[in-house]
Structure formats: structure tokens, C-alpha cells
Design a protein around this motif. Sequence first.
Motif, PDB file in Angstrom:
ATOM      1  N   THR A  74       7.809   1.751   8.592  1.00  0.00           N
ATOM      2  CA  THR A  74       7.227   0.960   9.687  1.00  0.00           C
ATOM      3  C   THR A  74       7.059  -0.494   9.313  1.00  0.00           C
ATOM      4  O   THR A  74       7.293  -1.402  10.131  1.00  0.00           O
ATOM      5  CB  THR A  74       5.874   1.559  10.102  1.00  0.00           C
ATOM      6  OG1 THR A  74       6.048   2.931  10.465  1.00  0.00           O
ATOM      7  CG2 THR A  74       5.286   0.797  11.275  1.00  0.00           C
ATOM      8  N   ALA A  75       6.650  -0.748   8.056  1.00  0.00           N
ATOM      9  CA  ALA A  75       6.314  -2.107   7.653  1.00  0.00           C
ATOM     10  C   ALA A  75       7.524  -2.903   7.151  1.00  0.00           C
ATOM     11  O   ALA A  75       7.579  -4.126   7.341  1.00  0.00           O
ATOM     12  CB  ALA A  75       5.244  -2.068   6.566  1.00  0.00           C
ATOM     13  N   LEU A  76       8.474  -2.259   6.522  1.00  0.00           N
ATOM     14  CA  LEU A  76       9.597  -2.985   5.912  1.00  0.00           C
ATOM     15  C   LEU A  76      10.409  -3.803   6.908  1.00  0.00           C
ATOM     16  O   LEU A  76      10.807  -4.937   6.610  1.00  0.00           O
ATOM     17  CB  LEU A  76      10.510  -2.006   5.154  1.00  0.00           C
ATOM     18  CG  LEU A  76       9.991  -1.532   3.805  1.00  0.00           C
ATOM     19  CD1 LEU A  76      10.896  -0.448   3.222  1.00  0.00           C
ATOM     20  CD2 LEU A  76       9.893  -2.715   2.825  1.00  0.00           C
ATOM     21  N   PRO A  77      10.711  -3.300   8.114  1.00  0.00           N
ATOM     22  CA  PRO A  77      11.506  -4.120   9.034  1.00  0.00           C
ATOM     23  C   PRO A  77      10.823  -5.428   9.445  1.00  0.00           C
ATOM     24  O   PRO A  77      11.486  -6.356   9.900  1.00  0.00           O
ATOM     25  CB  PRO A  77      11.670  -3.195  10.255  1.00  0.00           C
ATOM     26  CG  PRO A  77      11.514  -1.818   9.724  1.00  0.00           C
ATOM     27  CD  PRO A  77      10.506  -1.955   8.644  1.00  0.00           C
ATOM     28  N   HIS A  78       9.515  -5.543   9.275  1.00  0.00           N
ATOM     29  CA  HIS A  78       8.795  -6.757   9.704  1.00  0.00           C
ATOM     30  C   HIS A  78       8.645  -7.772   8.568  1.00  0.00           C
ATOM     31  O   HIS A  78       8.048  -8.830   8.794  1.00  0.00           O
ATOM     32  CB  HIS A  78       7.409  -6.370  10.209  1.00  0.00           C
ATOM     33  CG  HIS A  78       7.453  -5.460  11.413  1.00  0.00           C
ATOM     34  ND1 HIS A  78       7.774  -5.895  12.681  1.00  0.00           N
ATOM     35  CD2 HIS A  78       7.237  -4.122  11.529  1.00  0.00           C
ATOM     36  CE1 HIS A  78       7.742  -4.888  13.523  1.00  0.00           C
ATOM     37  NE2 HIS A  78       7.421  -3.784  12.852  1.00  0.00           N
ATOM     38  N   MET A  88       4.734   4.833   6.319  1.00  0.00           N
ATOM     39  CA  MET A  88       4.221   3.466   6.339  1.00  0.00           C
ATOM     40  C   MET A  88       5.280   2.457   5.924  1.00  0.00           C
ATOM     41  O   MET A  88       5.393   1.373   6.496  1.00  0.00           O
ATOM     42  CB  MET A  88       3.001   3.351   5.426  1.00  0.00           C
ATOM     43  CG  MET A  88       1.778   4.098   5.924  1.00  0.00           C
ATOM     44  SD  MET A  88       0.432   4.084   4.730  1.00  0.00           S
ATOM     45  CE  MET A  88       0.135   2.320   4.594  1.00  0.00           C
ATOM     46  N   ALA A  89       6.077   2.812   4.908  1.00  0.00           N
ATOM     47  CA  ALA A  89       7.104   1.892   4.435  1.00  0.00           C
ATOM     48  C   ALA A  89       8.179   1.654   5.490  1.00  0.00           C
ATOM     49  O   ALA A  89       8.619   0.519   5.703  1.00  0.00           O
ATOM     50  CB  ALA A  89       7.733   2.440   3.151  1.00  0.00           C
ATOM     51  N   PHE A 130       0.828  -1.201   0.000  1.00  0.00           N
ATOM     52  CA  PHE A 130       0.000   0.000   0.000  1.00  0.00           C
ATOM     53  C   PHE A 130       0.868   1.259   0.000  1.00  0.00           C
ATOM     54  O   PHE A 130       0.523   2.255  -0.641  1.00  0.00           O
ATOM     55  CB  PHE A 130      -0.918  -0.001   1.227  1.00  0.00           C
ATOM     56  CG  PHE A 130      -2.054   0.968   1.122  1.00  0.00           C
ATOM     57  CD1 PHE A 130      -3.253   0.576   0.574  1.00  0.00           C
ATOM     58  CD2 PHE A 130      -1.909   2.278   1.551  1.00  0.00           C
ATOM     59  CE1 PHE A 130      -4.303   1.472   0.458  1.00  0.00           C
ATOM     60  CE2 PHE A 130      -2.948   3.178   1.443  1.00  0.00           C
ATOM     61  CZ  PHE A 130      -4.157   2.772   0.888  1.00  0.00           C
ATOM     62  N   ALA A 131       1.989   1.226   0.697  1.00  0.00           N
ATOM     63  CA  ALA A 131       2.902   2.370   0.672  1.00  0.00           C
ATOM     64  C   ALA A 131       3.421   2.612  -0.751  1.00  0.00           C
ATOM     65  O   ALA A 131       3.531   3.767  -1.197  1.00  0.00           O
ATOM     66  CB  ALA A 131       4.069   2.131   1.628  1.00  0.00           C
TER      67      ALA A 131
END
Length: 300
Positions: free
Chosen positions: A295-299, A292-293, A106-107
Motif C-alpha cells: 500500500t505504501a510503496l507506490p506513494h 502495508m508495504a 514500519f512494514a
Amino acid sequence: MSVLLALATLPCGLLIGLLLGALGGGGSVLAVPALVGLLGQSPHEATAGALVVVAVGSVSGLVCHARAGRVRWVAGAVFGALGTAGSYVGSRWSAALRPDVLMTAFAGLMLVVAAMLVWREVRAGRAAEPTPTRPLRDPARPATPAGPATPLAPSDDPAGDPAGDPSGPVPHSRSALLSRPVRIAVTASAVGLLTGFFGVGGGFVVVPALTLVLGLDMPVAIGTSLLVILINSLTALGTRAGTGSLDWRLLAGFAACAAIGSQLGNRLTTRLRPRTLTTAFAALVTVLAVTMATTALPHL
């Protein structure tokens, strides 16, 4: 719904509806990050709940544009119906993804939206630039004797130009539906896929498609795009029914604010420069996408 949630819902819903009404799309891309980051929804709940907000905001804006004669019902209904298959498939794919993968994708979509909006404004600015004037006639050259006035060709007659007549694009759009069925079906399916997968209306794709493929003027394309968005949103929402619980009280407040914002956005189309609104919106989307990217990329 708590007071804090209500205070967060009001400005977010108003902004999303305002952008939907003014630009005919793009605003719905803010619904998912708002539902996740501010209102505590999971990514899957947010992409489903965003469809409710988008559908309500589209109805509100569609009523305003329809009253002004800026909706082509046949073209919009056909385009929306052709996208229902893509909307169904996108909804199924979205439900099968991990939340962090969905948010990363989505990012990326938000960055694409920002780039497309900026590029569209750049092209519009180039098209609006004045053309160079013709050189003056050489005084030494004799003037051409005046002859009988020749009638304008149908394509050169302003009165017969579909772009200058609000009722002109109707037959043109219908003929385009018949002459380019494959191109229109592919474009409509791609829009439906985006709607189902990400929970967005896809207006940032619908408006250029209606302008380029069906030959609609920009104000008419914006109004007609809301009909397409509504059809795709309802299809995707029906596909997701029963796949998870939604906070209907929260979504009702969010959607009501979006409906009010859509009314305001429709009025802004004649009072505010579209380039100003688009540039500010593209900057906001870019900041949200980067946030958002990261936040989400490390997971992943």
C-alpha cells in the motif's frame, strides 16, 4: 465512538494485550496497523496513540508478573532509564518523516519482528533437544571402586544455580549492569529509539537482551521487559505531547481492551505452548507487513 469502531477496537485491543502479557513484547507492533487500517488514524497519530495502548497494556501485565515474582525492578529501571535518550530522538525523527515513508519503514520493522520471533523459537527448540546419553560401560572393564563423595562445585550445585532459584538472577543481573555498561547502554538506547520512532514497546528486542546481556531466565525477562517498555513508552509519549491531537475516547477503549488482554496473556504463559502462539503471531505480522508495504510503496 461509533458502534463499528467499538466492535473493531475490542478484538484488536484484546489481541495486542494478550501478546504483550504472554510474550512480553511483539503485540504492540499490531497497534499501529490496527489504528491506521481499521480505525482511520493517520500514521503519525497512530504511532503516538499506540504508545498509550502499549503503556496501559504494560502496566496491566507488569502487575501480574510482579505478583508472581517475575520482575527485576532494579535491572528493568536501569535498562529503561538508559533508553530514554533514544526514545526522545526516535520521537523527533518520526515526527519529521512523511507518512508513506513512515509506514514503509514500519512494514520493514514488522518483517524483522516476525523473523526474530521465529528464529528465537528455533533456537529454543534446538536447546531443548535431548543430549545423547553416555555409552554403557564395557562389562569386561572393572568398575571403579567407590570413593568418598566429592562436594559439588558452586557452579554445579543445583541449589546454588541462579537459573534454578527465582531469587538467583537478582545479584547476577546487578553485576552484569556493572560489568558491561557500554553494551547495555547501546542495547537500551536502540530499544528506546525503536519505541520513540515507531510507537512500539520493543519487547521483541528487550526480552532477548535481558536474557543474553543480564542473564535473566525467560519468564523473568518477560516480566522485566514490561517495566522497560513502560518507561520507554512514557518517555516517547511525553516527547510527542503537543505535536498533534489524539482521539482519547478511542484510545481509552483500545487501551482498556489491551489491559484485559494482557491479564489473559499472562495466564496463557502457563497453559499454552509458547511456540504455538509465537508461530501464529509471526505469520500474522508477516501478512500485515506485506499488505502495508504494497500500500505504501507506490506513494514513495
